[in-house]
Design an enzyme around this catalytic site. Structure first.
Site, PDB file in Angstrom:
ATOM      1  N   ARG A   1      43.742  42.868  40.570  1.00 28.10           N
ATOM      2  CA  ARG A   1      44.256  43.885  39.574  1.00 28.10           C
ATOM      3  C   ARG A   1      43.139  43.784  38.532  1.00 28.10           C
ATOM      4  O   ARG A   1      42.832  42.805  38.080  1.00 28.10           O
ATOM      5  CB  ARG A   1      45.685  43.719  39.064  1.00 28.10           C
ATOM      6  CG  ARG A   1      46.622  44.081  40.215  1.00 28.10           C
ATOM      7  CD  ARG A   1      46.845  45.462  40.696  1.00 28.10           C
ATOM      8  NE  ARG A   1      47.512  45.828  41.533  1.00 28.10           N
ATOM      9  CZ  ARG A   1      47.403  46.000  42.742  1.00 28.10           C
ATOM     10  NH1 ARG A   1      46.130  45.765  43.270  1.00 28.10           N
ATOM     11  NH2 ARG A   1      48.457  46.456  43.656  1.00 28.10           N
TER      12      ARG A   1
ATOM     13  N   HIS B   1      37.702  50.763  44.528  1.00 30.48           N
ATOM     14  CA  HIS B   1      39.018  50.200  45.041  1.00 30.48           C
ATOM     15  C   HIS B   1      39.040  50.438  46.616  1.00 30.48           C
ATOM     16  O   HIS B   1      40.139  51.170  46.984  1.00 30.48           O
ATOM     17  CB  HIS B   1      40.001  50.996  44.362  1.00 30.48           C
ATOM     18  CG  HIS B   1      41.249  50.397  44.287  1.00 30.48           C
ATOM     19  ND1 HIS B   1      42.288  50.365  43.107  1.00 30.48           N
ATOM     20  CD2 HIS B   1      41.923  49.477  45.152  1.00 30.48           C
ATOM     21  CE1 HIS B   1      43.259  49.639  43.518  1.00 30.48           C
ATOM     22  NE2 HIS B   1      43.063  49.070  44.650  1.00 30.48           N
TER      23      HIS B   1
END
Length: 306
Positions: A221, A269
């Site tokens: 994250r 991502h």
């Protein structure tokens, strides 16, 4: 079994056939009286108007099955009283292991050192994997998959988690030993969830513990790393490079300094994606368990946030 598909409309075409194939007994729909549904399949981004989903009307629902491994965008919803389960997708774990292994190998071999400029750099010979120390922060499903792949290649792998829960074949350090875990990390792989305890875990003080020339691979994250501190640390060579797949704000703004910093590699991502073909059977099993009143798989502990 009536199941409400609480996800963006663009996901329907990929997920609906896979979920119906894995669990033919469900009636899967995107419309209907909330009080009539036995379960929800959920993904962030729903409702698409940017509001927060109100779970209060889903009075019959015995399960909210997330399609994402991370649940930080739903677990704090005050209207959510139904059991929430995160997605543990074997395809996602495999993809994460491949991503982290690929970038770890690139750092280990120093593949970026060989510019095609006519210079013969024979002195830049990497050690064998057994002599390269890798630390993995986060030893859940994804961390264990990465550790297995990397130890299979011969790397010296140590894990770290808040609990320090033992992992077969992988030395795992507990929360208070974070300094020890970082000090050995020639390659540091970050796969922690986003919780109050993990936010800014890598800051000016902890980044300074890394060995000179270390590489960070963050596919967990974006909140794990203090961005300002990372840039300052990169400027000092500790770490020497950071491969970043996750960010506090996505897409990463075009004017963000990460794009221009020579010590940063940005990937958009893509480290691991939940794949309908491999994830649908996991959701199907939990739907059946919910209807039978059996223990659910991967039930979220809301006090921990995952």
């Amino acid at each position: 079994m009536r199941v409400f598909f609480a996800a963006r409309a663009g996901l329907w075409d990929a997920w609906a056939p896979a979920l119906r194939a894995a669990c033919p007994e469900i009636e899967l729909t995107r419309t209907g009286d909330p009080a009539s549904f036995d379960a929800l399949i959920y993904a962030p981004g729903f409702p698409e108007d940017g509001s927060e989903l109100d779970f209060t009307p889903f009075i019959r629902a015995r399960l909210v099955q997330s399609l994402w491994a991370g649940v930080e965008r739903i677990v704090t919803n005050p209207t959510l009283t139904q059991p929430l389960c995160r997605m543990v997708d074997p395809g996602l774990a495999r993809g994460m292991a491949e991503y982290c292994t690929g970038w770890a190998m690139r750092a280990h071999l120093g593949m970026d050192a060989y510019a095609q400029d006519g210079t013969w750099r024979h002195g830049a010979v990497p050690p064998l994997a057994a002599n390269r120390r890798i630390t993995i922060l986060g030893m859940g499903e994804l961390g264990r998959a990465c550790a297995t792949a990397l130890t299979g290649l011969g790397f010296d792998v140590t894990g770290w988690s808040q609990s320090g829960r033992p992992v077969a074949g992988i030395p795992t350090l507990p929360g208070p030993a974070l300094h020890q875990a970082l000090a050995r990390a020639e390659i540091l792989i970050c796969l922690l969830p986003d919780t109050a305890q993990t936010q800014d875990l890598l800051n000016a003080d902890t980044l300074a513990l890394l060995p000179p020339g270390a590489t960070i691979i963050n596919a967990g994250r974006g909140t794990l790393i203090d961005e300002t501190a990372l840039i300052a640390a990169l400027d000092k060579g500790r770490p020497a490079h950071a491969v970043l797949d996750v960010f506090r704000h996505e897409p990463l703004p075009p004017d963000h300094p990460f794009w221009r910093h020579p010590g940063v590699t940005v990937t958009p991502h893509i480290a691991a994606e939940t794949r309908p073909t491999t994830a649908a059977p996991v959701a199907a099993e939990n739907l059946r368990r919910a209807m039978r009143g059996e223990p659910l798989l991967y039930l979220v502990d809301r006090s921990r946030g995952y």
